[in-house]
Design a protein around this motif. Structure first.
Motif, PDB file in Angstrom:
ATOM      1  N   PHE A   1       0.557  -1.240   0.147  1.00 33.17           N
ATOM      2  CA  PHE A   1       0.013   0.246  -0.250  1.00 33.17           C
ATOM      3  C   PHE A   1       0.705   1.022   0.260  1.00 33.17           C
ATOM      4  O   PHE A   1      -0.093   2.813   0.124  1.00 33.17           O
ATOM      5  N   MET A   2       1.752   1.197   0.230  1.00 33.95           N
ATOM      6  CA  MET A   2       3.289   2.408   0.498  1.00 33.95           C
ATOM      7  C   MET A   2       3.780   2.344  -0.424  1.00 33.95           C
ATOM      8  O   MET A   2       4.354   0.950  -1.234  1.00 33.95           O
ATOM      9  N   ILE A   3       3.889   3.431  -1.260  1.00 30.76           N
ATOM     10  CA  ILE A   3       4.544   3.618  -2.884  1.00 30.76           C
ATOM     11  C   ILE A   3       6.178   3.605  -2.102  1.00 30.76           C
ATOM     12  O   ILE A   3       6.766   3.197  -3.154  1.00 30.76           O
ATOM     13  N   LEU A   4       6.463   4.232  -1.017  1.00 31.92           N
ATOM     14  CA  LEU A   4       7.872   4.350  -0.313  1.00 31.92           C
ATOM     15  C   LEU A   4       8.150   3.349   0.658  1.00 31.92           C
ATOM     16  O   LEU A   4       7.113   3.599   1.370  1.00 31.92           O
ATOM     17  N   ASN A   5       9.169   2.006   1.269  1.00 33.39           N
ATOM     18  CA  ASN A   5       9.311   1.852   1.961  1.00 33.39           C
ATOM     19  C   ASN A   5      11.240   2.636   2.379  1.00 33.39           C
ATOM     20  O   ASN A   5      11.965   2.587   1.821  1.00 33.39           O
TER      21      ASN A   5
ATOM     22  N   GLU B   1       4.649  13.748  -6.465  1.00 34.17           N
ATOM     23  CA  GLU B   1       5.420  14.772  -6.076  1.00 34.17           C
ATOM     24  C   GLU B   1       4.887  15.270  -4.969  1.00 34.17           C
ATOM     25  O   GLU B   1       5.512  15.499  -4.255  1.00 34.17           O
ATOM     26  N   ASP B   2       3.959  14.513  -4.042  1.00 29.32           N
ATOM     27  CA  ASP B   2       3.754  14.550  -2.882  1.00 29.32           C
ATOM     28  C   ASP B   2       4.278  13.409  -1.530  1.00 29.32           C
ATOM     29  O   ASP B   2       4.723  13.623  -0.421  1.00 29.32           O
ATOM     30  N   LEU B   3       4.974  13.049  -2.226  1.00 27.11           N
ATOM     31  CA  LEU B   3       6.463  12.776  -1.784  1.00 27.11           C
ATOM     32  C   LEU B   3       7.829  12.623  -1.131  1.00 27.11           C
ATOM     33  O   LEU B   3       8.439  12.917  -0.801  1.00 27.11           O
TER      34      LEU B   3
ATOM     35  N   GLU C   1      13.885  15.064  -3.171  1.00 29.42           N
ATOM     36  CA  GLU C   1      15.068  15.059  -1.918  1.00 29.42           C
ATOM     37  C   GLU C   1      15.244  13.600  -1.656  1.00 29.42           C
ATOM     38  O   GLU C   1      16.387  13.267  -1.498  1.00 29.42           O
ATOM     39  N   ILE C   2      14.451  12.555  -2.440  1.00 33.29           N
ATOM     40  CA  ILE C   2      15.497  11.521  -2.313  1.00 33.29           C
ATOM     41  C   ILE C   2      15.880  10.920  -2.937  1.00 33.29           C
ATOM     42  O   ILE C   2      16.716  10.743  -2.862  1.00 33.29           O
TER      43      ILE C   2
END
Ligand code: ADP
Ligand code: MG
Length: 165
Positions: A67-71, A94-96, A100-101
């Motif tokens: 369910f997460m795009i990012l771990n 964009e929301d993520l 910066e990542i």
């Protein structure tokens, strides 16, 4: 600039895990690895190996972020694992705070990276995973950009035992 492709093959998830671990041990802060390949091709398996190579503790089990795009996992470098299977447009990143990542101090590994080609840093390691048969996968790797120029030989030497398809 794109370097000659390195074409490797693995037979079974254990070998892909081992390949990922070799790759992970060669990765440095700021690296971006773009993974491309169909469902079941072995992207997550490779990321699990990369996590090992980055000394992510075994207690942080790397799986598909359903369910997460990012771990985010702690390791020698922080590992950002993105799985873009469910996104419909690059704008959803964009929301993520993806810049910066991607341009930060960690290592970023992106499943379904071809969905955000327009947002990927110009310099990245591109890895394509393809089915050969039930247990066989062909894994093609290319370093894109000067960042990987000097490291390409080391990649080739270290991953040599996987070469051949
Ligand atoms: P993806 O993330 O690309 O959808 P996964 O890594 O989640 O793929 O799953 C790959 C599946 O294929 C696993 O069930 C794994 O056991 C199986 N498999 C069979 N052979 C290989 C191989 N050579 N490398 C990686 N996975 C393999
Ligand atoms: Mg996956």
């Amino acid at each position: 600039m794109q370097f000659p492709e390195l074409i490797l093959s693995t037979h079974g998830p254990g070998e892909t895990l081992a390949l990922g671990q070799h790759m992970g041990s060669l990765l440095e802060a700021g690296d971006v690895v773009a993974l491309v390949g169909d469902l079941g091709a072995g992207k997550t398996c490779l990321v699990q190996g990369i996590a090992r190579g980055l000394d992510v503790p075994e207690s942080s089990y790397v799986r598909s972020p359903s369910f997460m795009i990012l771990n985010i996992y702690p390791g020698r470098c922080t590992l950002h694992h993105l799985d873009l299977y469910r996104i419909h447009s690059p704008a959803e990143l964009e929301d993520l705070g993806y810049r910066e990542i991607f341009y930060g101090e960690g290592v970023t590994v992106i499943e379904w990276a071809d969905k955000i080609d327009s947002l990927l840093p110009e310099e990245h390691l591109r890895v394509r995973l393809e089915f050969q048969d039930e247990m066989g996968r062909v894994i093609t790797m290319a370093g894109i950009g000067d960042r990987y120029r000097e490291r390409w030989e080391a990649f080739k030497v270290s991953l040599a035992r996987f070469v051949g398809s």
